[in-house]
Design a protein around this motif. Structure first.
Motif: not given
Length: 268
Positions: A118-135
């Motif tokens: 997604a970041r290869d494309v100008d103007g695109a939006v790249s989203v990450g929804l992370g999670i707390e993990l034991p590791f």
């Protein structure tokens, strides 16, 4: 002079980062689901509701103005030089070129690949929804908007609420969890016009055979439930499936508004 310890443990906890001895031995999810002794839970769990509420408010606030988005799932263990990584990157790029924001779990592997595409494309939006993990698992470097969640069920709500479809690449238990949750929501009409695409016919083939032979064969699902899943190896086809469902949903919505007597303004 300050000496940094590069091997110190680190964990994201909501908006906070803790390192070293401050990293707790359990996660918020683990503590929420634990059965405390005596009546401790009576005093602790009502206060947890406020933290859970805060996560929903933060997620809704950050994601409310996203453009149409598609969530991509897949293994965090996929190496960068693999065919699955290349497929994820190509998929992220094609989704972005078609005007969709790309949402992933924000981690490495296939998630990184889709965000990177997604970041290869100008103007695109790249989203990450992370999670707390034991590791430890940090947010990948190709995320424009990253949100860290303490609770899986809050994060899952965000995946569904702000996506118009799911695409699952080869992955493990986490990918299967999200896949079957999405299928259940579609099957029970909790969400509508929501395509679920599996990419990697060789990887998913055995699962699809089991669904047909065992689930359908023993009457655990209906024949039409098989239509909820589409399998492909082609990123272009995956994007086309999402776009076709998008157009169908818009058309249906227009008909509903017209039937209700709502005037729809013509585009200028």
């Amino acid at each position: 002079m300050i000496h940094m310890e590069h091997n110190r443990r680190e964990r994201r906890q909501g908006q906070a980062v803790v390192r070293g001895n401050l990293v707790p031995s359990s996660t918020h999810d683990q503590r929420l689901l634990a059965r405390q002794g005596s009546s401790d839970w009576v005093h602790m769990d009502p206060w947890r509701v406020l933290r859970i509420q805060a996560e929903f408010v933060e997620g809704f606030g950050q994601l409310a103005e996203l453009p149409q988005a598609v969530t991509v799932f897949g293994s965090a263990r996929t190496p960068e030089n693999s065919a699955d990584y290349e497929m994820g990157q190509a998929l992220g790029r094609r989704l972005a070129e078609s005007g969709y924001a790309v949402i992933t779990g924000g981690g490495p592997g296939v998630m990184e690949a889709a965000n990177r595409g997604a970041r290869d494309v100008d103007g695109a939006v790249s989203v990450g929804l992370g999670i707390e993990l034991p590791f430890e698992q940090s947010m990948n470097d190709y995320v424009d908007l990253g949100i860290e969640f303490r609770y899986f069920f809050v994060r899952k709500t965000m995946f569904v609420k702000y996506s118009c479809g799911f695409i699952a690449l080869p992955g493990g238990f986490g990918t299967l969890d999200e896949l079957f949750e999405a299928l259940t929501l579609v099957q029970t009409h909790k969400v509508t016009s929501f395509p679920v695409v599996l990419m990697g016919s060789q990887f998913w083939g055995g699962l699809l055979d089991w669904i047909k032979d065992t689930l359908l064969g023993t009457g655990k699902i209906a024949a039409q439930d098989l239509d909820l899943i589409t399998v492909t190896d082609d990123p272009d086809e995956a994007v086309r499936i999402i776009a076709d469902a998008d157009r169908a949903r818009s058309h249906q919505r227009g008909q509903e508004l017209e039937a209700a007597g709502v005037q729809i303004a013509e585009p200028q």
